[in-house]
Write an enzyme that holds these catalytic residues in place. Structure first.
Site, PDB file in Angstrom:
ATOM      1  N   GLU A  28      30.037 -33.059   6.565  1.00  0.00           N
ATOM      2  CA  GLU A  28      28.618 -33.210   6.240  1.00  0.00           C
ATOM      3  C   GLU A  28      27.693 -32.583   7.275  1.00  0.00           C
ATOM      4  O   GLU A  28      26.900 -33.289   7.914  1.00  0.00           O
ATOM      5  CB  GLU A  28      28.264 -34.691   6.052  1.00  0.00           C
ATOM      6  CG  GLU A  28      29.063 -35.373   4.957  1.00  0.00           C
ATOM      7  CD  GLU A  28      28.565 -36.780   4.639  1.00  0.00           C
ATOM      8  OE1 GLU A  28      27.652 -37.260   5.327  1.00  0.00           O
ATOM      9  OE2 GLU A  28      29.092 -37.383   3.683  1.00  0.00           O
TER      10      GLU A  28
ATOM     11  N   GLU B 238      35.008 -38.100  -0.022  1.00  0.00           N
ATOM     12  CA  GLU B 238      34.457 -39.439   0.189  1.00  0.00           C
ATOM     13  C   GLU B 238      33.749 -39.877  -1.084  1.00  0.00           C
ATOM     14  O   GLU B 238      33.047 -39.085  -1.705  1.00  0.00           O
ATOM     15  CB  GLU B 238      33.416 -39.479   1.328  1.00  0.00           C
ATOM     16  CG  GLU B 238      33.987 -39.380   2.702  1.00  0.00           C
ATOM     17  CD  GLU B 238      32.907 -39.445   3.794  1.00  0.00           C
ATOM     18  OE1 GLU B 238      31.838 -40.063   3.580  1.00  0.00           O
ATOM     19  OE2 GLU B 238      33.141 -38.854   4.856  1.00  0.00           O
TER      20      GLU B 238
END
Ligand code: FCB
Length: 453
Positions: free
Chosen positions: A167, A351
């Site tokens: 991320e 995720e």
């Protein structure tokens, strides 16, 4: 019946964690101070003054945690390496004891038939590199690539899947623009530099991997559909600015060798020109993409909020304890969007999961029906995307364990397994049991009506 929910036999069923969120023992065995260690010890940064000093004590209890993974039936485990355990000051290394820890973990996972999936940078890094300027400094990418290279050699033949960054958008947004994560800056100029240097670090690490690594390497991004609040052109433009900033900022460079046009609109015309050699590194092919998905945003134009001039509306539907809207269809949308816009690579959902205020364990159980529903509806959405051609090869629930949820500390619980942080007792939640059955049945249980699982 053809429309039943079945996943391919080779599909990876995983759970994910990250180093600072679970390990504890932050300074053990010659580790250097990390940015998150230093940040969380600064008063006022993390809810309730929580730190990762103990977390899930995974650094010492990893063998037990591995037994939990076996019990869940996982075929893969995504975890991250604490960079500062290997390169304590960011330059010299590797520290053999730090490396040992991960080598032992990897060997034990392989022995248990659980595929290790390693993230090289899940936000924690040597504080010494942050002192240099962190990702806003031009040396950081090379330091990262040196660390990555060392790890590729040390784990050659033992790990098949590596992700460079987790991320990068959050690193940039929270760390360099909003100031909520280390290094705590609020600088649009540094945010742009940090984004570029993260991509450069990714590219240099990929180059090192091609020279000296084995297996497959990719990048993990978090995506979120940005829906305009209306069909007014201002709202449409606002949504597309946020979409460019969050969803395309890191993927357009990899596929097209350029940033989305909206970034110049957001950050001003005086953009730094980056050397062509940077772009050659950044644009190297990756072997897969990891997608983290949690929610969506409905966006309207807002003249009072520079530099995006956009605001997300408060969610209308059901929300998790993070205040994130539960929106399973967004997972399908994101996967199909990636398949069309960035074609040619396999995908992993690296995720996906939800925090809810779970009741405490009682008689060895934790009743968390809303998390079970979250998984059920999102796994169905994933399956729909796959049925439409999204090349997804695995799914990782966030998270294996309740853990240190960054600035929220221990207050937000995402685990399949409940952790009593005072005693370190683990209890499988009902959602964990459900996930276990999903894995066991290769998805068949997802066809049962809610309540049946
Ligand atoms: C993601 C992070 C992960 C965790 C989840 C809830 O943004 O990658 O570490 O905090 O959100």
């Amino acid at each position: 019946m053809t429309d039943r929910t079945r996943f391919p036999a080779e599909f990876l069923w995983g759970a994910a964690t990250s180093a600072y969120q679970i390990e504890g023992s932050p300074l053990a065995d010659g580790a250097g101070v990390s940015n998150w260690h230093r940040f969380s010890h600064r008063p006022g940064t993390v809810a309730h003054g929580d730190t990762g000093d103990l977390a899930c004590d995974h650094y010492r209890r990893w063998r037990d945690d591995l037994q939990w993974m076996r019990r869940l039936g996982l075929s893969a485990y995504r975890f991250s390496i604490a960079w500062h355990r290997l390169f304590p000051d960011g330059r010299s290394g590797p520290n053999p004891k730090g490396l040992d820890f991960y080598q032992r973990l990897v060997d034990a996972l392989n022995q248990a038939g659980i595929e290790p999936f390693i993230t090289l940078h899940h936000w924690d890094m040597p504080a010494a590199l942050e002192d240099l300027g962190g990702w806003a400094h031009r040396d950081c990418p090379q330091r990262f690539a040196d660390y990555a290279h060392c790890l590729f050699r040390a784990l050659a033949g033992r790990v098949r899947l590596f992700a460079t960054l987790n991320e990068p958008w959050v690193i940039v947004h929270e760390g360099y623009l909003q100031g909520g994560h280390p290094p705590g800056l609020r600088s649009p100029a540094k945010a742009r530099l940090a984004a570029h240097h993260l991509l450069l670090g990714h590219g240099l690490a990929v180059a090192a991997f091609r020279a000296d690594g084995q297996g497959r390497i990719g990048l993990v991004v978090n995506l979120e559909p940005k829906h305009p609040a209306s069909d007014r052109p201002e709202d449409q433009a606002a949504a597309s600015r946020l979409d460019a900033y969050m969803n395309r900022q890191f993927l357009d460079p990899l596929w097209f060798g350029a940033y989305p046009d909206e970034l110049a609109e957001i950050f001003g015309p005086d953009q730094v020109e980056f050397p062509a050699a940077d772009w050659r590194l950044i644009r190297q092919p990756v072997d897969f993409l990891g997608i983290n998905y949690y929610s969506r945003a409905v966006v309207r134009a807002d003249p009072a909020h520079p530099p995006f001039y956009a605001q997300a509306l408060p969610p209308q539907g059901e929300c998790t304890a993070m205040g994130w809207e539960v929106y399973p269809a967004g997972l399908e949308t994101c996967l199909l969007w990636v398949k069309d816009r960035y074609p040619g690579v396999p995908l992993y959902v690296t995720e996906n999961g939800a925090a809810f205020d779970d009741p405490p364990p009682s008689a060895g159980r934790v009743a968390d029906p809303r998390r079970t529903d979250y998984f059920r509806t999102h796994l169905r959405a994933l399956h729909r995307a796959m049925a439409q051609g999204a090349p997804v090869q695995g799914y990782f629930a966030w998270s294996l364990l309740d853990n240190f949820e960054w600035t929220y500390g221990y207050a937000k619980r995402f685990g399949l397994i409940h952790v009593d942080f005072a005693t370190q007792t683990r209890t499988l939640k009902d959602s964990g049991r459900f996930y276990q059955q999903v894995i066991e049945s290769q998805g068949a249980i997802l066809d049962d009506p809610p309540g049946g699982g």
